[in-house]
Scaffold this motif. Structure first.
Motif, PDB file in Angstrom:
ATOM      1  N   ALA A 591       0.846  -1.195   0.000  1.00 23.19           N
ATOM      2  CA  ALA A 591       0.000   0.000   0.000  1.00 23.19           C
ATOM      3  C   ALA A 591       0.875   1.237   0.000  1.00 23.19           C
ATOM      4  CB  ALA A 591      -0.931   0.005   1.208  1.00 23.19           C
ATOM      5  N   ARG A 593       0.717   5.801  -0.937  1.00 20.83           N
ATOM      6  CA  ARG A 593      -0.084   6.971  -1.307  1.00 20.83           C
ATOM      7  C   ARG A 593       0.609   7.605  -2.500  1.00 20.83           C
ATOM      8  NH1 ARG A 593      -4.201  10.074   0.322  1.00 20.83           N
ATOM      9  NH2 ARG A 593      -4.538   8.778   2.170  1.00 20.83           N
ATOM     10  N   PRO A 598      -4.717   6.549  -1.923  1.00 23.33           N
ATOM     11  CA  PRO A 598      -4.113   5.275  -1.532  1.00 23.33           C
ATOM     12  C   PRO A 598      -4.218   4.281  -2.683  1.00 23.33           C
ATOM     13  CG  PRO A 598      -6.265   5.509  -0.508  1.00 23.33           C
ATOM     14  CD  PRO A 598      -5.996   6.791  -1.245  1.00 23.33           C
ATOM     15  N   THR A 600      -3.207   0.250  -3.677  1.00 20.53           N
ATOM     16  CA  THR A 600      -2.803  -1.042  -3.127  1.00 20.53           C
ATOM     17  C   THR A 600      -2.499  -2.028  -4.240  1.00 20.53           C
ATOM     18  OG1 THR A 600      -5.122  -1.723  -2.969  1.00 20.53           O
ATOM     19  CG2 THR A 600      -4.118  -0.763  -1.002  1.00 20.53           C
ATOM     20  N   SER A 632      -4.797  -6.004   0.035  1.00 17.29           N
ATOM     21  CA  SER A 632      -5.886  -6.034  -0.942  1.00 17.29           C
ATOM     22  C   SER A 632      -5.683  -7.263  -1.823  1.00 17.29           C
ATOM     23  CB  SER A 632      -5.875  -4.751  -1.784  1.00 17.29           C
ATOM     24  OG  SER A 632      -6.844  -4.811  -2.805  1.00 17.29           O
ATOM     25  N   TYR A 665     -10.448   1.341   2.278  1.00 17.89           N
ATOM     26  CA  TYR A 665      -9.811   2.559   1.776  1.00 17.89           C
ATOM     27  C   TYR A 665     -10.131   3.773   2.649  1.00 17.89           C
ATOM     28  CZ  TYR A 665      -8.121  -0.076  -2.155  1.00 17.89           C
ATOM     29  OH  TYR A 665      -7.455  -0.995  -2.916  1.00 17.89           O
ATOM     30  N   LEU A 668      -7.391   3.439   5.072  1.00 21.24           N
ATOM     31  CA  LEU A 668      -6.111   3.810   4.460  1.00 21.24           C
ATOM     32  C   LEU A 668      -5.986   5.321   4.307  1.00 21.24           C
ATOM     33  CD1 LEU A 668      -5.255   1.244   1.625  1.00 21.24           C
ATOM     34  CD2 LEU A 668      -3.853   1.877   3.581  1.00 21.24           C
ATOM     35  N   LEU A 672      -2.574   6.172   6.150  1.00 25.34           N
ATOM     36  CA  LEU A 672      -1.441   6.033   5.233  1.00 25.34           C
ATOM     37  C   LEU A 672      -0.778   7.384   4.971  1.00 25.34           C
ATOM     38  CD1 LEU A 672       0.122   3.976   3.484  1.00 25.34           C
ATOM     39  CD2 LEU A 672      -1.441   4.527   1.622  1.00 25.34           C
TER      40      LEU A 672
END
Length: 672
Positions: A591, A593, A598, A600, A632, A665, A668, A672
Motif C-alpha cells: 500500500a 499513497r 491510496p 494497493t 488487498s 480505503y 487507508l 497512510l
C-alpha cells in the motif's frame, strides 16, 4: 489477470437501396447526448426499448445458422429490439433465460429458430455471402451486412431461405489477412460508424460430441516451480489404426493456474522421427490442431492453465505400429489421447447483432507484426475515446499487446466477444442508482491485518452477463465481505444487467469499477491529453453508477506490472470520484499513497480457502504487529465462488479482519 467486452434514437430515416425506410444514425455529436433531457453524454450507441420479443433456443444450431440469425437480429433490432436468442441450454438455470424472464416483456417462443428467417425476411435486403475458404471474409460480410441491411450467409443458406444475394464475397479474398482487412478499411471505413470499432474472431472451435479421451500422463502433485521439468516419453500407440492420433495437453489442477507447459516436441513412428519442433514456430504449425486455448510463455513454451488446453495432431505413415511422442514438459500436466477428430471449426456468431445494428467495422488483427501495424492504423482513424468492443487473438499475449495498442490509440477496450443479445440489453432502460454505498467506518484502527478481497474480470461485459451472474446466484453470497468488479459501461450496454447486481447486492457485497475505469486499458500507455478525456469519461460513468473505488492497471515494463505514476494517480483523483485504487503491480510495499490517493497492490495466491489462508500467513510473516497492515487481495473469478469465500472468511481470525473495500480505503485514507 484480466482474461478478458439502440444505436438509433428512432428519429429520422434514410433510404437504403430500395429497401425502404430504415432508421438513420445520429451523428457522433448527436449520439454523444442522450435523448433524455439533462442526462450525461453517452459513449455507446442508443437503442429503442423493446416491447415484445420473439425468442428461440439456438444452442444446438451450427455456427453458420447462429450467424445467420444473429445478423438478422442486428438488422431487425436496429429499429426496435424484437429478437432474442438463448445460446446455452435453454433451461432456466442459465443466464440468457434468466435475463429474458426478468425483462417481464411479452414473448413468443419459436421452437424452430430458423422459422424466424421467414418471418423477418422482408425486413432485410438479402444476404452478404461469405467465402468459407477465407474465414476472415465472414467479418467483412458482417461489416457489409450492417451497411446494407442484410444478413450474413453462405451460398447454400441463401438458397435455402430464399435470400437475394446482395454481395458475394467468394473469390474476392485469399488467406492474406492483412490484404483482406486493408481492403475493408480502405473501402468501408467512410461508411461505418466512427463511434466504436469491433474485433471478433471469424471462427470458433467446437467440441465434437462423443469423443473419448484416454489419459496417458498426469502430474498428481500441485507443482508450480518447474521442479518436475524433464523429458517425458509418451507412447500413443494405443490410438493407432485410424487416420491420425490427437494428443491433448491440459491442467491436472484446474483451480490454481500452473498447467501443462511444453518446450520441445519430437515424434517417432516405428523408431523413425517424423516430426520435431518447438512451440510458436512454423515447424509446429502443421501439427497444432487446436492452439486457441493455450498461450506462449517467456521461454517460447506453450502452456495451458485452468480449463484450457491444446491439441496436436499426428498422422503417421501407413503401417505404423509404434508411435512415440517425446516432450520437454513441466508443472501440472495432464496428457490424453484419442483417435477421433475432437473439434470442428464453425463461424463465430456471437455479438454480431450489436456490430450489425450499429454499422460497426469488425476485424480480427493479431496485435503483432503486419497485422498489428494495420490494427494501429484502425485505432488512429477513430476519435478518442471511441471504444474497441470484442477481443484480441493470441490469448494472454494478445490481450496485453492488444490493450496496449488500443491504449496508445486512445481506445478503451470492452471485452464483449461473448456478449449475447446486446441489442436487446442496451435498449432496456432499467433504473440505476447513483448513490454510493455508505461506509461501515472503523473509528479507531487497531493493530490488525485488514484484508479486502475482490473478484476480478468485471471490465468484461460478457463476464458480467454470464459468469458473474452464475456465481452471484450462489446461495452463500453475502456470508463474507466481498468486492465485485463491474463495468460502469453497462449503464449503456446493459442497464438491466447492472441494475440487477446493484439491486440484489447484500450488505456484504460492494460493486467496484473494473479495470481501469470506463473500459479496460493501461493508463501509462495513453497520450496525456487523451488520458484526461478517458478519465473524465470514467468519472462520469462512475458517478452515474454509484461507484467510488476503481481497480486499475498501469502498464508493463520489461514484462513487469508497474505502479501508476504520480501524474496518472493525480488524474484519477481530479476527474473521478474514486477514494482509492486497487492495482496490479509487481512490487512492494502493498500500500502506498500516490497522487493523493491510496493505491494497493493486488495480492493473490493459488488454490482455494485453506491454501489461500496459508499463503496469506506467509505474506504477513514479517509484520511486527506495531501498526495496522493492509492487504488487498484479488480473487480468481473463473475458479472461485461465494461458497469459497464463505469457507475462507471463518479462517481469517485474529490478527486478520476481513472488510469491504470502502471500509478498507476509508481506513487507508486516514492512516497512510
Amino acid at each position: 489477470m484480466v482474461s478478458r467486452r439502440a444505436f438509433l434514437a428512432g428519429s429520422g430515416a434514410v433510404t437504403v437501396g430500395g429497401l425502404g425506410m430504415v432508421p438513420g444514425f445520429t451523428t457522433a455529436a448527436e449520439a454523444a447526448v442522450s435523448s433524455t433531457s439533462g442526462s450525461p453524454a453517452r459513449l455507446l450507441p442508443v437503442f429503442n426499448r423493446p416491447r415484445h420479443l420473439d425468442y428461440a433456443d439456438v444452442s444446438k444450431l451450427s455456427g453458420g445458422d447462429q450467424t445467420l440469425l444473429t445478423t438478422l437480429q442486428g438488422v431487425v433490432n436496429r429499429t426496435e429490439p424484437e429478437l432474442y436468442f438463448i445460446y446455452d441450454t435453454g433451461t432456466e438455470s442459465v443466464p440468457d433465460a434468466k435475463w429474458l424472464s426478468e425483462m417481464r416483456l411479452p414473448t413468443k417462443l419459436y421452437k424452430n429458430p430458423l422459422d424466424l428467417v421467414a418471418k423477418y425476411r422482408s425486413r432485410v435486403r438479402g444476404a452478404i455471402v461469405h467465402d468459407p475458404a477465407v474465414p476472415d471474409s465472414l467479418n467483412v460480410a458482417t461489416t457489409l451486412a450492417g451497411l446494407e441491411g442484410a444478413v450474413v450467409a453462405d451460398a447454400e443458406q441463401a438458397r435455402a431461405h430464399g435470400l437475394k444475394i446482395v454481395k458475394d464475397l467468394r473469390g474476392m479474398f485469399d488467406d492474406d489477412r492483412v490484404k483482406t482487412y486493408r481492403w475493408q478499411l480502405d473501402n468501408l471505413f467512410p461508411r461505418v460508424t466512427h463511434q466504436l470499432l469491433a474485433g471478433l474472431p471469424p471462427t470458433r472451435v467446437v467440441d465434437v460430441e462423443g469423443v473419448v479421451w484416454q489419459e496417458i500422463a498426469r502430474e498428481t502433485q500441485q507443482i508450480r516451480d518447474s521442479s518436475n521439468r524433464g523429458t517425458y516419453t509418451l507412447d500413443v500407440s494405443a490410438k493407432l489404426g485410424k487416420e491420425a492420433v490427437y494428443v491433448k495437453f491440459a491442467d491436472s489442477f484446474t483451480d490454481d493456474g500452473w498447467g501443462a507447459s511444453v518446450r520441445t516436441v519430437s515424434v517417432k513412428a516405428n523408431g523413425t522421427e517424423i516430426a520435431s519442433f518447438e512451440p510458436d514456430t512454423p515447424e509446429e504449425a502443421p501439427y497444432l490442431f487446436d492452439g486457441s486455448h493455450s498461450s506462449i510463455g517467456g521461454e517460447a513454451n506453450r502452456f495451458a492453465d485452468g480449463g484450457n488446453y491444446w491439441i496436436y495432431r499426428f498422422e503417421p505413415p501407413a503401417g505404423t505400429t509404434s508411435l512415440v511422442v517425446t516432450v520437454e514438459m513441466w508443472n501440472q500436466y495432464l496428457v490424453s489421447i484419442t483417435d477421433t477428430s475432437p473439434t470442428r471449426i464453425e463461424p463465430f456468431a456471437y455479438f454480431r447483432d450489436y456490430v450489425v445494428a450499429t454499422k460497426a467495422l469488425v476485424s480480427w488483427l493479431p496485435p503483432g507484426g503486419a497485422t498489428g501495424e494495420l490494427l494501429i492504423e484502425h485505432f488512429a482513424k477513430y476519435p478518442t475515446p471511441a471504444p474497441y468492443l470484442g477481443w484480441f487473438a493470441n490469448d494472454v499475449s494478445g490481450e496485453w499487446d492488444g490493450v496496449d495498442l488500443a491504449s496508445k490509440g486512445g481506445s478503451p477496450v470492452v471485452a464483449a466477444d461473448f456478449y449475447m443479445n446486446g441489442t436487446v440489453h442496451a435498449g432496456l432502460t432499467t433504473p440505476i442508482s447513483d448513490k454510493v454505498r455508505p461506509v461501515r467506518r472503523i473509528d479507531s484502527p487497531k493493530n490488525k491485518v485488514y484484508v479486502t478481497l475482490t473478484f476480478g474480470e468485471g471490465d468484461n461485459i460478457q463476464y458480467c452477463q454470464r459468469r458473474l451472474r452464475e456465481i452471484w446466484d450462489d446461495p452463500k453470497r453475502g456470508e463474507a465481505p466481498t468486492n465485485w468488479t463491474i463495468s460502469p459501461l453497462l449503464a449503456e450496454a446493459g442497464p438491466n444487467i447492472y441494475s440487477y447486481f446493484q439491486r440484489t447486492a447484500t450488505g456484504n457485497d460492494l460493486l467496484v469499477c473494473g479495470p481501469s475505469g470506463g473500459g479496460y486499458t493501461y493508463p501509462s500507455s495513453w497520450k496525456p491529453a487523451e488520458l484526461t478525456e478517458y478519465l473524465k469519461m470514467t468519472g462520469s460513468f462512475m458517478r452515474r453508477t454509484g461507484l467510488d473505488l476503481v481497480y486499475a492497471y498501469s502498464g508493463r515494463q520489461d514484462n513487469t506490472w508497474v505502479l501508476l505514476s504520480k501524474e496518472i494517480a493525480e488524474g484519477y483523483a481530479a476527474y473521478t470520484p474514486t477514494k482509492g485504487i486497487m492495482q496490479t503491480w509487481d512490487g512492494e510495499p502493498l500500500a502506498v499513497r500516490q497522487g493523493g490517493l491510496p493505491i494497493t497492490g493486488g495480492w493473490g495466491a493459488p488454490g482455494k480457502a485453506v491454501e489461500f489462508k496459508a499463503a496469506l500467513d506467509r505474506r504477513i510473516a514479517n509484520w511486527d504487529g506495531a501498526s495496522p497492515m493492509f492487504v488487498s487481495g484479488l480473487i480468481g473469478a473463473w475458479s472461485w465462488t461465494p461458497s469459497d469465500m464463505a469457507e475462507l472468511a471463518p479462517l481469517l481470525t485474529d490478527p486478520y479482519e476481513l472488510v469491504l473495500g470502502n471500509t478498507f480505503y476509508d481506513l487507508l485514507n486516514r492512516v497512510l
